[in-house]
Design a protein around this motif. Structure first.
Motif, PDB file in Angstrom:
ATOM      1  N   PRO A 130       0.784  -1.238   0.000  1.00  0.00           N
ATOM      2  CA  PRO A 130       0.000   0.000   0.000  1.00  0.00           C
ATOM      3  C   PRO A 130       0.807   1.275   0.000  1.00  0.00           C
ATOM      4  O   PRO A 130       0.256   2.361  -0.141  1.00  0.00           O
ATOM      5  CB  PRO A 130      -0.809  -0.111   1.289  1.00  0.00           C
ATOM      6  CG  PRO A 130       0.068  -0.915   2.206  1.00  0.00           C
ATOM      7  CD  PRO A 130       0.773  -1.901   1.321  1.00  0.00           C
ATOM      8  N   VAL A 131       2.138   1.193   0.170  1.00  0.00           N
ATOM      9  CA  VAL A 131       2.969   2.386   0.329  1.00  0.00           C
ATOM     10  C   VAL A 131       4.036   2.411  -0.763  1.00  0.00           C
ATOM     11  O   VAL A 131       4.686   1.403  -1.041  1.00  0.00           O
ATOM     12  CB  VAL A 131       3.638   2.411   1.716  1.00  0.00           C
ATOM     13  CG1 VAL A 131       4.600   3.591   1.827  1.00  0.00           C
ATOM     14  CG2 VAL A 131       2.590   2.484   2.815  1.00  0.00           C
ATOM     15  N   ILE A 132       4.217   3.578  -1.389  1.00  0.00           N
ATOM     16  CA  ILE A 132       5.268   3.795  -2.380  1.00  0.00           C
ATOM     17  C   ILE A 132       6.040   5.037  -1.973  1.00  0.00           C
ATOM     18  O   ILE A 132       5.450   6.079  -1.675  1.00  0.00           O
ATOM     19  CB  ILE A 132       4.694   3.959  -3.799  1.00  0.00           C
ATOM     20  CG1 ILE A 132       4.036   2.656  -4.261  1.00  0.00           C
ATOM     21  CG2 ILE A 132       5.788   4.367  -4.788  1.00  0.00           C
ATOM     22  CD1 ILE A 132       3.347   2.755  -5.614  1.00  0.00           C
ATOM     23  N   ALA A 133       7.364   4.944  -1.955  1.00  0.00           N
ATOM     24  CA  ALA A 133       8.231   6.070  -1.631  1.00  0.00           C
ATOM     25  C   ALA A 133       9.037   6.429  -2.871  1.00  0.00           C
ATOM     26  O   ALA A 133       9.735   5.576  -3.432  1.00  0.00           O
ATOM     27  CB  ALA A 133       9.157   5.718  -0.469  1.00  0.00           C
ATOM     28  N   MET A 134       8.935   7.685  -3.311  1.00  0.00           N
ATOM     29  CA  MET A 134       9.576   8.119  -4.556  1.00  0.00           C
ATOM     30  C   MET A 134      10.656   9.159  -4.270  1.00  0.00           C
ATOM     31  O   MET A 134      10.384  10.216  -3.701  1.00  0.00           O
ATOM     32  CB  MET A 134       8.539   8.725  -5.508  1.00  0.00           C
ATOM     33  CG  MET A 134       9.145   9.314  -6.782  1.00  0.00           C
ATOM     34  SD  MET A 134       7.950  10.282  -7.753  1.00  0.00           S
ATOM     35  CE  MET A 134       6.857   8.976  -8.314  1.00  0.00           C
ATOM     36  N   ILE A 135      11.885   8.861  -4.685  1.00  0.00           N
ATOM     37  CA  ILE A 135      12.979   9.817  -4.645  1.00  0.00           C
ATOM     38  C   ILE A 135      13.198  10.364  -6.049  1.00  0.00           C
ATOM     39  O   ILE A 135      13.259   9.597  -7.018  1.00  0.00           O
ATOM     40  CB  ILE A 135      14.261   9.172  -4.099  1.00  0.00           C
ATOM     41  CG1 ILE A 135      14.105   8.837  -2.611  1.00  0.00           C
ATOM     42  CG2 ILE A 135      15.476  10.077  -4.316  1.00  0.00           C
ATOM     43  CD1 ILE A 135      15.300   8.149  -2.004  1.00  0.00           C
ATOM     44  N   SER A 136      13.307  11.692  -6.175  1.00  0.00           N
ATOM     45  CA  SER A 136      13.517  12.347  -7.464  1.00  0.00           C
ATOM     46  C   SER A 136      14.928  12.900  -7.552  1.00  0.00           C
ATOM     47  O   SER A 136      15.435  13.493  -6.598  1.00  0.00           O
ATOM     48  CB  SER A 136      12.507  13.483  -7.653  1.00  0.00           C
ATOM     49  OG  SER A 136      11.181  12.986  -7.720  1.00  0.00           O
ATOM     50  N   LEU A 137      15.553  12.708  -8.719  1.00  0.00           N
ATOM     51  CA  LEU A 137      16.914  13.172  -8.973  1.00  0.00           C
ATOM     52  C   LEU A 137      16.957  13.883 -10.322  1.00  0.00           C
ATOM     53  O   LEU A 137      16.299  13.464 -11.275  1.00  0.00           O
ATOM     54  CB  LEU A 137      17.891  11.988  -9.003  1.00  0.00           C
ATOM     55  CG  LEU A 137      17.902  11.041  -7.792  1.00  0.00           C
ATOM     56  CD1 LEU A 137      18.685   9.779  -8.121  1.00  0.00           C
ATOM     57  CD2 LEU A 137      18.476  11.743  -6.573  1.00  0.00           C
ATOM     58  N   GLY A 138      17.733  14.948 -10.408  1.00  0.00           N
ATOM     59  CA  GLY A 138      17.890  15.632 -11.686  1.00  0.00           C
ATOM     60  C   GLY A 138      16.904  16.771 -11.856  1.00  0.00           C
ATOM     61  O   GLY A 138      16.552  17.462 -10.898  1.00  0.00           O
ATOM     62  N   ALA A 139      16.447  16.968 -13.085  1.00  0.00           N
ATOM     63  CA  ALA A 139      15.577  18.098 -13.409  1.00  0.00           C
ATOM     64  C   ALA A 139      14.274  18.035 -12.621  1.00  0.00           C
ATOM     65  O   ALA A 139      13.683  16.961 -12.454  1.00  0.00           O
ATOM     66  CB  ALA A 139      15.268  18.101 -14.905  1.00  0.00           C
ATOM     67  N   GLN A 140      13.819  19.178 -12.130  1.00  0.00           N
ATOM     68  CA  GLN A 140      12.537  19.225 -11.424  1.00  0.00           C
ATOM     69  C   GLN A 140      11.393  19.027 -12.398  1.00  0.00           C
ATOM     70  O   GLN A 140      11.354  19.643 -13.453  1.00  0.00           O
ATOM     71  CB  GLN A 140      12.386  20.570 -10.708  1.00  0.00           C
ATOM     72  CG  GLN A 140      11.058  20.708  -9.969  1.00  0.00           C
ATOM     73  CD  GLN A 140      11.018  21.931  -9.067  1.00  0.00           C
ATOM     74  OE1 GLN A 140      11.882  22.105  -8.216  1.00  0.00           O
ATOM     75  NE2 GLN A 140      10.031  22.779  -9.264  1.00  0.00           N
ATOM     76  N   LEU A 165       6.014  10.527  -0.388  1.00  0.00           N
ATOM     77  CA  LEU A 165       5.377   9.318   0.123  1.00  0.00           C
ATOM     78  C   LEU A 165       3.950   9.245  -0.374  1.00  0.00           C
ATOM     79  O   LEU A 165       3.157  10.176  -0.177  1.00  0.00           O
ATOM     80  CB  LEU A 165       5.376   9.314   1.655  1.00  0.00           C
ATOM     81  CG  LEU A 165       4.655   8.125   2.294  1.00  0.00           C
ATOM     82  CD1 LEU A 165       5.452   6.851   2.095  1.00  0.00           C
ATOM     83  CD2 LEU A 165       4.393   8.365   3.774  1.00  0.00           C
ATOM     84  N   MET A 166       3.610   8.153  -1.053  1.00  0.00           N
ATOM     85  CA  MET A 166       2.233   7.874  -1.452  1.00  0.00           C
ATOM     86  C   MET A 166       1.749   6.727  -0.576  1.00  0.00           C
ATOM     87  O   MET A 166       2.227   5.600  -0.700  1.00  0.00           O
ATOM     88  CB  MET A 166       2.155   7.536  -2.942  1.00  0.00           C
ATOM     89  CG  MET A 166       2.514   8.713  -3.834  1.00  0.00           C
ATOM     90  SD  MET A 166       2.241   8.424  -5.615  1.00  0.00           S
ATOM     91  CE  MET A 166       3.671   7.400  -5.996  1.00  0.00           C
ATOM     92  N   GLY A 167       0.838   7.045   0.334  1.00  0.00           N
ATOM     93  CA  GLY A 167       0.470   6.111   1.380  1.00  0.00           C
ATOM     94  C   GLY A 167      -0.778   5.309   1.096  1.00  0.00           C
ATOM     95  O   GLY A 167      -1.332   5.335  -0.016  1.00  0.00           O
ATOM     96  N   PRO A 168      -1.275   4.586   2.105  1.00  0.00           N
ATOM     97  CA  PRO A 168      -2.416   3.686   1.934  1.00  0.00           C
ATOM     98  C   PRO A 168      -3.655   4.412   1.429  1.00  0.00           C
ATOM     99  O   PRO A 168      -3.990   5.499   1.888  1.00  0.00           O
ATOM    100  CB  PRO A 168      -2.635   3.137   3.355  1.00  0.00           C
ATOM    101  CG  PRO A 168      -1.320   3.288   4.033  1.00  0.00           C
ATOM    102  CD  PRO A 168      -0.722   4.538   3.473  1.00  0.00           C
ATOM    103  N   GLY A 169      -4.307   3.799   0.463  1.00  0.00           N
ATOM    104  CA  GLY A 169      -5.558   4.332  -0.070  1.00  0.00           C
ATOM    105  C   GLY A 169      -5.404   5.304  -1.217  1.00  0.00           C
ATOM    106  O   GLY A 169      -6.367   5.567  -1.941  1.00  0.00           O
ATOM    107  N   LEU A 170      -4.210   5.849  -1.418  1.00  0.00           N
ATOM    108  CA  LEU A 170      -4.039   6.853  -2.465  1.00  0.00           C
ATOM    109  C   LEU A 170      -4.284   6.269  -3.855  1.00  0.00           C
ATOM    110  O   LEU A 170      -4.962   6.886  -4.691  1.00  0.00           O
ATOM    111  CB  LEU A 170      -2.634   7.447  -2.392  1.00  0.00           C
ATOM    112  CG  LEU A 170      -2.354   8.550  -3.419  1.00  0.00           C
ATOM    113  CD1 LEU A 170      -3.136   9.806  -3.080  1.00  0.00           C
ATOM    114  CD2 LEU A 170      -0.867   8.854  -3.500  1.00  0.00           C
ATOM    115  N   GLN A 171      -3.748   5.078  -4.110  1.00  0.00           N
ATOM    116  CA  GLN A 171      -3.857   4.505  -5.457  1.00  0.00           C
ATOM    117  C   GLN A 171      -5.301   4.145  -5.812  1.00  0.00           C
ATOM    118  O   GLN A 171      -5.670   4.136  -6.988  1.00  0.00           O
ATOM    119  CB  GLN A 171      -2.966   3.263  -5.575  1.00  0.00           C
ATOM    120  CG  GLN A 171      -1.520   3.479  -5.182  1.00  0.00           C
ATOM    121  CD  GLN A 171      -0.823   4.545  -6.009  1.00  0.00           C
ATOM    122  OE1 GLN A 171      -1.141   4.744  -7.184  1.00  0.00           O
ATOM    123  NE2 GLN A 171       0.127   5.237  -5.401  1.00  0.00           N
TER     124      GLN A 171
END
Length: 203
Positions: A130-140, A165-171
């Motif tokens: 239920p949880v996805i953690a996204m790290i972004s690198l480079g161009a905004q 952080l995309m938590g429970p229920g978001l998807q």
């Protein structure tokens, strides 16, 4: 990584545990170094997906990395993970400890410039946790969100070194996508850490 105490909600209509942003878990030097290493060292591919009976290469490059049992299906196509890159495994361990949520895999997307993008979708496959953690690198770039039902769409700006952080229920309630940005000339790498059920655990 450098976490704020609580992070912060990025949309008032969503609970902080559904969507939260840490703008700088990596400082700019760390983010730039990580971007360069992953760009050169990951085995980037551009698979084709079939839509309405026609095959098209996806408009970005990607690499699926993780534990051997973390097989993932996207758009009816199965993906087997490549072995962990040490840098990605270290990040996964830190995120798992901080969120008290195991992450056994990461989908890395490489957007070569603003023409590369991601269409509207939800990461709601049954094998995903239920949880996805996204790290972004480079161009905004902006990550856009739209509700599945009534409600207003919105966008979240993701600077280099940020964590979303995309938590429970978001998807289940929302779709997200990365729109084209013609003026963006630099590349971006997103790292979406996930927990994928092993094949033996799926009903």
């Amino acid at each position: 990584m450098h976490f704020d105490t609580l992070g912060r909600s990025v949309q008032q209509c969503l609970a902080p545990d559904q969507l939260a942003l840490w703008p700088a878990v990596l400082d700019q030097a760390e983010a730039e170094c990580l971007y360069g290493q992953l760009k050169e060292q990951l085995n980037w591919t551009q698979p084709e997906l079939t839509v309405f009976g026609k095959s098209h290469p996806i408009p970005r490059m990607q690499a699926w990395v993780g534990d051997p049992e973390a097989h993932y299906t996207y758009s009816s196509r199965p993906f087997a993970p490549a072995p962990w890159h040490p840098l990605l495994q270290g990040l996964a361990q830190q995120l798992s400890a901080f969120f008290k949520q195991p992450f056994n895999s990461v989908l890395a997307n490489y957007y070569r410039d603003g023409k590369d993008h991601m269409g509207w979708h939800s990461d709601d496959e049954p094998e995903l946790g239920p949880v996805i953690a996204m790290i972004s690198l480079g161009a905004q770039r902006d990550l856009a969100f739209r509700p599945r039902g009534p409600g207003a769409s919105f966008k979240v700006a993701l600077p280099s070194g940020s964590l979303l952080l995309m938590g429970p229920g978001l998807q289940q309630g929302w779709q997200h996508g990365l729109p084209n940005r013609a003026r963006v000339t630099g590349g971006r790498i997103s790292l979406t850490f996930r927990q994928v059920k092993a094949l033996r655990e799926r009903a």
